[in-house]
Scaffold this motif. Structure first.
Motif, short mmCIF file in Angstrom:
data_model
loop_
_atom_site.label_atom_id
_atom_site.label_comp_id
_atom_site.label_asym_id
_atom_site.label_seq_id
_atom_site.Cartn_x
_atom_site.Cartn_y
_atom_site.Cartn_z
N SER A 165 19.85 -5.04 24.06
CA SER A 165 20.94 -4.73 23.15
C SER A 165 20.93 -5.72 21.99
CB SER A 165 22.29 -4.79 23.87
OG SER A 165 23.36 -4.55 22.98
N PHE A 166 21.10 -5.20 20.78
CA PHE A 166 21.11 -6.04 19.58
C PHE A 166 22.39 -5.76 18.79
CE2 PHE A 166 16.73 -5.18 20.69
CZ PHE A 166 16.14 -6.43 20.64
N GLY A 167 22.98 -6.81 18.29
CA GLY A 167 24.17 -6.67 17.45
C GLY A 167 24.05 -7.57 16.24
N LEU A 168 24.95 -7.36 15.28
CA LEU A 168 25.00 -8.17 14.07
C LEU A 168 26.38 -8.82 13.99
CD1 LEU A 168 23.34 -5.51 11.78
CD2 LEU A 168 22.41 -7.80 12.15
N LEU A 169 26.39 -10.14 13.94
CA LEU A 169 27.67 -10.83 13.88
C LEU A 169 28.43 -10.50 12.60
CD1 LEU A 169 26.60 -14.17 15.48
CD2 LEU A 169 28.48 -12.75 16.26
N SER A 170 27.71 -10.10 11.56
CA SER A 170 28.39 -9.68 10.34
C SER A 170 29.21 -8.42 10.56
CB SER A 170 27.36 -9.43 9.23
OG SER A 170 26.38 -8.49 9.65
N LYS A 171 28.89 -7.66 11.61
CA LYS A 171 29.65 -6.46 11.94
C LYS A 171 30.80 -6.75 12.90
CE LYS A 171 26.30 -2.65 11.42
NZ LYS A 171 27.17 -1.61 10.85
N VAL A 172 30.55 -7.60 13.91
CA VAL A 172 31.55 -7.78 14.97
C VAL A 172 32.39 -9.02 14.78
CG1 VAL A 172 30.12 -6.54 16.62
CG2 VAL A 172 29.97 -9.04 16.50
N GLY A 173 31.92 -10.00 14.02
CA GLY A 173 32.67 -11.23 13.81
C GLY A 173 32.55 -12.19 14.97
N GLU A 174 32.93 -11.76 16.15
CA GLU A 174 32.86 -12.60 17.35
C GLU A 174 32.30 -11.78 18.49
OE1 GLU A 174 36.19 -14.34 20.35
OE2 GLU A 174 36.30 -15.15 18.32
N ARG A 175 31.37 -12.36 19.22
CA ARG A 175 30.76 -11.63 20.34
C ARG A 175 31.77 -11.42 21.45
NH1 ARG A 175 24.97 -14.08 21.94
NH2 ARG A 175 25.24 -12.47 23.54
N PRO A 176 31.85 -10.21 21.99
CA PRO A 176 32.77 -9.98 23.12
C PRO A 176 32.25 -10.65 24.38
CG PRO A 176 31.48 -8.00 22.65
CD PRO A 176 31.17 -8.99 21.56
N HIS A 189 26.29 -1.78 17.80
CA HIS A 189 25.13 -2.27 18.54
C HIS A 189 24.00 -1.25 18.56
CE1 HIS A 189 28.47 -4.74 20.11
NE2 HIS A 189 27.55 -5.67 20.23
N LEU A 190 22.81 -1.76 18.81
CA LEU A 190 21.63 -0.94 19.07
C LEU A 190 21.16 -1.25 20.48
CD1 LEU A 190 19.13 0.83 18.35
CD2 LEU A 190 18.06 -1.27 17.48
N GLN A 191 21.07 -0.25 21.32
CA GLN A 191 20.53 -0.43 22.65
C GLN A 191 19.18 0.27 22.74
OE1 GLN A 191 23.18 0.40 25.92
NE2 GLN A 191 24.86 -0.81 25.05
N VAL A 192 18.20 -0.47 23.26
CA VAL A 192 16.82 0.02 23.31
C VAL A 192 16.40 0.07 24.77
CG1 VAL A 192 14.45 -0.37 22.58
CG2 VAL A 192 16.34 -1.02 21.08
N ASN A 193 15.87 1.19 25.19
CA ASN A 193 15.43 1.37 26.57
C ASN A 193 14.03 0.78 26.74
OD1 ASN A 193 15.30 2.14 29.22
ND2 ASN A 193 14.79 4.27 28.80
N ALA A 194 13.99 -0.56 26.89
CA ALA A 194 12.73 -1.27 27.11
C ALA A 194 13.02 -2.44 28.04
CB ALA A 194 12.15 -1.77 25.79
N ASP A 195 12.05 -2.80 28.90
CA ASP A 195 12.32 -3.90 29.83
C ASP A 195 12.05 -5.24 29.17
OD1 ASP A 195 9.56 -4.80 30.28
OD2 ASP A 195 9.27 -2.95 31.42
N PHE A 196 12.35 -6.32 29.90
CA PHE A 196 12.31 -7.66 29.32
C PHE A 196 10.89 -8.12 29.01
CE2 PHE A 196 16.34 -8.60 32.04
CZ PHE A 196 17.08 -7.78 31.19
N ASN A 197 9.89 -7.48 29.60
CA ASN A 197 8.51 -7.86 29.33
C ASN A 197 7.83 -6.91 28.33
OD1 ASN A 197 8.64 -10.04 31.04
ND2 ASN A 197 7.77 -8.97 32.80
N SER A 198 8.59 -6.04 27.74
CA SER A 198 8.03 -5.14 26.73
C SER A 198 7.52 -5.95 25.54
CB SER A 198 9.10 -4.16 26.26
OG SER A 198 8.67 -3.46 25.10
N PRO A 199 6.38 -5.56 24.96
CA PRO A 199 5.85 -6.28 23.79
C PRO A 199 6.85 -6.38 22.64
CG PRO A 199 4.22 -4.73 24.63
CD PRO A 199 5.50 -4.46 25.38
N ILE A 200 7.81 -5.48 22.60
CA ILE A 200 8.79 -5.48 21.52
C ILE A 200 9.60 -6.78 21.51
CG2 ILE A 200 10.61 -4.32 22.86
CD1 ILE A 200 11.47 -2.87 20.39
#
Length: 532
Positions: A165-176, A189-200
């Motif tokens: 999951s990726f977010g921008l603090l400029s959008k949310v101000g404070e992380r929940p 937010h952007l949620q991407v269906n990839a595991d923690f070892n994905s090259p991405i």
């Protein structure tokens, strides 16, 4: 063809997710993951569906931040119902594994004769067959150890449940707050269906330093399921980031990185202790150390223990591409409350070294030594904890994290070996989380209230920390910020007031150090100490 070069924006923040929940260390090993999925995640979600109005009211009370209340709206009740149904469908075998732990506990609890338990192997439930060793302690009480490497190679270790999951603090101000609420797709937010070892993963975070072409960014995300209101291109900018790291020319430089973290550098080596790096370069008043202030290579990351504010998966994954080795304390070997940090991090493709008490690792012009760490774990037999002694160019530093000092004799012994410290850093979280915060879900019987409140995860107070200063003959003392940095509220949920015991004990400790003529200060955000 677009010739633009893209860098990751400095206000991007990242959350590794497991089955939609923020991933912390106890969600990695299969057995502890199973217990938390069933006894934490599913239980809290079911409570929300049944009493959502109570959860909504509680989530608005800052004093209850960190409690087991979902921060969701009435309109999201159906979404949570859907997550419960998805959990039951996708995690059926984890539910069976959790039930197997309870069955095995009950089976062993009933064995009171002290006689041989070999006949009980036939009764071990299927999810644990071949993956546990049954034994009796010296008082003839039965227990078991998990053969963890086998569990990681079984169907119960599920990278398919991992996502990004990726977010921008400029959008949310404070992380929940991250620990009590699953991450539902939303506009911020952007949620991407990839595991923690994905090259991405490594490619995205390396883009803080090494730009990607538009075509490379598009190729990274191509074919990956994406949800949420943020497009992946929004995570990137053409603006070249400032590289703020300044190499060390001489001596030893310590940079406080926030919470309980330090960066120790010489001209030859860079070491991070318990890193949790701020999500953006302009946190608060701009004094928080950010990723741009880290060197291109991190030689060692030292982790003191398995709690998520010290072994922080979120930060570790962002540093993986530039980290040579991670050093962790030795593990007990298979107890449910003490999973192996080494095995856990190996699953995430880190090069990991596990060290025992007083074991040394040579570094240029110095050494790293693992020192025993007492307390802060609810009196459980947890061995995966260590304080770190770093010696370089004749300078000596001790990083104690949440070490408490219930037996001053330990530091009397260590002080004979590791004396005349240049810097002693210690936490003052003398009122820690209740015992059940980390370990409640692992129990198969309800933990009595008196045990929960008595066995808190406490660190040092003034009376415990002063003898450490004396035993090590410390020349300078640093006290961690104990949750006062607001940018870390998203995982610690703390709001210490001036009259809180943690602040009072810190103040008392600083005054005690002053009387001993030892310079001492409470750290906050950014601090540099140069030892020459």
């Amino acid at each position: 063809m677009n010739n633009e070069l893209l860098y990751l924006k400095p206000d991007v923040y990242f959350e590794p997710l497991l089955n939609h929940w923020y991933a912390w260390p106890y969600l990695m090993p299969p057995v502890t993951c199973a217990r938390h999925v069933v006894n934490t995640h599913r239980r809290i979600m079911q409570s929300f569906v049944k009493n959502y109005k109570l959860h909504i009211i509680a989530s608005k009370e800052s004093v209850l931040t960190g409690g087991e209340f979902l921060n969701c709206t009435e309109e999201q009740v159906d979404d949570i119902k859907a997550l419960i149904a998805e959990l039951d469908e996708r995690c059926g075998d984890l539910i069976e594994l959790s039930d197997a732990v309870k069955y095995l506990d009950d089976l062993l609890y009933a064995h009171t004769s002290g006689e041989s338990i070999e006949h009980l192997y036939d009764k071990v439930p299927d999810p644990l067959k071949g993956c546990v060793e049954l034994f009796l302690d010296m008082e003839h009480r039965p227990s078991y150890r998990i053969i963890e490497p086998l569990m990681y190679r079984s169907q119960y270790y599920k990278p398919s449940l991992q996502s990004l999951s990726f977010g921008l603090l400029s959008k949310v101000g404070e992380r929940p707050f991250v620990l009590s609420t699953p991450r539902l797709p939303d506009a911020n937010h952007l949620q991407v269906n990839a595991d923690f070892n994905s090259p991405i993963v490594d490619a995205i975070f390396q883009a803080r330093e090494k730009p990607l072409s538009v075509e490379q960014v598009d190729a990274l995300f191509a074919g990956l399921e994406q949800t949420g209101g943020v497009a992946y291109r929004e995570l990137f900018t053409t603006e070249k980031p400032a590289i703020k790291h300044v190499p060390v020319e001489e001596g030893v430089r310590l940079n406080y990185t926030g919470h309980a973290g330090f960066m120790v550098e010489t001209k030859d080596v860079c070491i991070l202790v318990d890193p949790i790096i701020a999500s953006r370069e302009h946190n608060n008043d701009g004094t928080m150390i950010g990723y741009s202030e880290l060197p291109q290579t991190i030689d060692y990351i030292l982790l003191t223990h398995t709690h998520m504010d010290h072994a922080n998966i979120e930060t570790l994954l962002q540093l993986r591409y530039k980290t040579k080795q991670v050093i962790v304390p030795k593990n007990n070997g298979g107890t449910i409350a003490d999973p192996s940090l080494r095995l856990m991090l190996k699953q995430l493709n880190f090069d990991v070294i596990e060290v025992d008490d007083l074991e040394e690792i040579a570094i240029p012009h110095g050494r790293i030594v693992s020192l025993p760490f007492l307390g802060e774990h609810g009196d459980l037999n947890i061995r995966s904890k260590a304080a770190w002694y770093i010696e370089a160019h004749g300078k000596k530093c001790f990083f104690g994290a949440d070490s408490s000092n219930p037996d001053g004799n330990l530091y009397q012994q260590l002080g004979k070996i590791f004396t005349d410290l240049d810097v002693l850093a210690i936490g003052m979280e003398c009122v820690g989380a209740p015992y059940t915060w980390a370990y409640g879900a692992l129990h198969t019987k309800k933990v009595p209230k008196n045990i929960k409140n008595s066995r808190r995860l406490d660190g040092s107070d003034c009376n415990q920390a002063v003898p450490m200063v004396e035993a090590f003959n410390a020349k300078q003392v640093c006290v961690y910020a104990i949750g006062l940095e607001t940018c870390f509220k998203y995982f610690n949920g703390l709001e210490h007031e001036e009259d809180s015991r943690q602040v009072q004990e810190s103040t008392k400790f600083l005054e005690a150090c002053k009387k001993m003529d030892v310079p001492a200060e409470m750290l906050f955000c950014k601090k540099t100490i140069h030892l020459k």
